[in-house]
Design an enzyme around this catalytic site. Sequence first.
Site, short mmCIF file in Angstrom:
data_model
loop_
_atom_site.label_atom_id
_atom_site.label_comp_id
_atom_site.label_asym_id
_atom_site.label_seq_id
_atom_site.Cartn_x
_atom_site.Cartn_y
_atom_site.Cartn_z
N TYR A 33 3.40 6.73 1.58
CA TYR A 33 4.27 7.34 1.38
C TYR A 33 3.65 8.65 0.77
O TYR A 33 4.82 9.08 -0.26
CB TYR A 33 5.44 6.54 0.58
N PRO A 75 1.00 -1.34 0.24
CA PRO A 75 -0.16 0.01 -0.03
C PRO A 75 0.92 1.07 0.38
O PRO A 75 1.74 1.49 1.09
CB PRO A 75 -0.78 0.03 1.18
N CYS A 76 0.12 2.03 -1.00
CA CYS A 76 1.72 3.19 -1.02
C CYS A 76 0.82 4.61 -0.03
O CYS A 76 1.73 5.40 -0.35
CB CYS A 76 1.15 3.46 -2.65
N GLN A 77 0.27 4.57 0.05
CA GLN A 77 -0.73 5.82 1.38
C GLN A 77 0.48 6.11 2.46
O GLN A 77 0.39 7.46 2.33
CB GLN A 77 -2.05 5.10 1.96
#
Length: 458
Positions: free
Chosen positions: A130, A126-128
């Site tokens: 970053y 999951p990129c949230q």
Amino acid sequence: MSKSDFYAIDLFAGCGGLSEGFIQAGFNVIGEIESDRWACETLRTRHTAYHLKKLKKSYIYHMIMKEQIDKDEIFRRYDDIAESVSLSVIEEAFEKIDEPVIKNKIEMSRKFHRAPKFHVLLGGPPCQPYSIVGRARDPERKENDERHFLYKYYIDILEALEPDFFVYENVPGLFTARVKGEKILERILNDFSLLHPSYQIMPSLEQIYEDPGSYVLNAADFLVPQRRKRLILIGYKKSLDRYNKDIINLFKNIQERGKINREKGYLTVDDAIGDLNPLKPGEGSDGWLGEYHLNSGLKKYQVEMRNNSIGVMNHKARNHMESDLERYKFFIEYYDKYDKEPNLNTLKMKRPDLLPAHRHLDKFIDRFKVQWWNNPASTITAHISKDGHHYIHPDLSQCRTFTVREAARCQSFPDDFKFEGPRTEQFKQVGNAVPPRLARFIGQSIMDELIKIYGNQR
């Protein structure tokens, strides 16, 4: 070996943007690990669609699209489809279950599908954590977000499966993300460097410190009508060098394809959604809407998005407060009149009575943003599930924010790709996804190398 003989698995799959692109490139994706309930439902529906297409029974999937039959009925009729889907879509969270359980499920799917091995490992945690915008909104929570370390599961699975290639994707915000003062990118690269005896990473790990942008691909360069940058790491087994000396140029070749496309000009919002059924606020359907209202004068991209589809799904407009509608109207009319993009400072000068009662307006002056016809869309993010103010439709007669289908078109999801769950969950799935067209370009490049490699092994 033919294209259909190559197998892939996708970790942290979401609704399957990476998988979709690799399937379009010819891969068999027989494993998708995802923890979100509704994203998994979407994956199951997509797998069902592909199975029915192989059986030349797409008309049954069209019944699913029209909500005339559900997947459970299909599974009762076709045992093989039911078992394949149940094994391919692994609804588990790495951090909440013993890793051997997931590895066992992966192996069960491989055996059922009679795959000799997994040739490619896909995925990105999951990129949230970053996200630069997310960190600005809530820096303390992002600093301590445990999802920073989910990449370790990716490396563990990579070491266990030993695929020929791996593709690791994330957001460019990873370059500046920190955990308790430590740069998370340095930790990730240090862990990936332990793979160095077995895998070659492209570009080299050393290069990322000299030129971080060398790892970033912009989806707009790959025929996606959206400016969306993704950090991409591609690795391959060093032992494959002896079968294909040119493999080291794979990433460079992908970049060159992007450059050629960029020189031809970007696709725009008009290319993406100009043909879709017009809606007023509150109109449409979260499921099946109906046939296309326009069938002539279509652009190439629109024709390709409609391929295999019989109409429009996931196309329902939000209801909006009157004050928001007035703001949308102001922004659209201002641009049409002055050919200049307005923001909250413009609103403050021209119509201060329309300023929203929010804090930190100075930090988010583009909180309200129209997606203009003649430009690529802005990056579609999961925040679109909150209010959609950043994705205002450019047509004044519609005066609303994007629907799920419009966001999906900007992400390059084909129209027969059905998103499951409530509308908020559909938006999240679209916003978190890798654009399938970007993934397809990467997949095609890897497929080309695999065909050379396995052809030379004979």
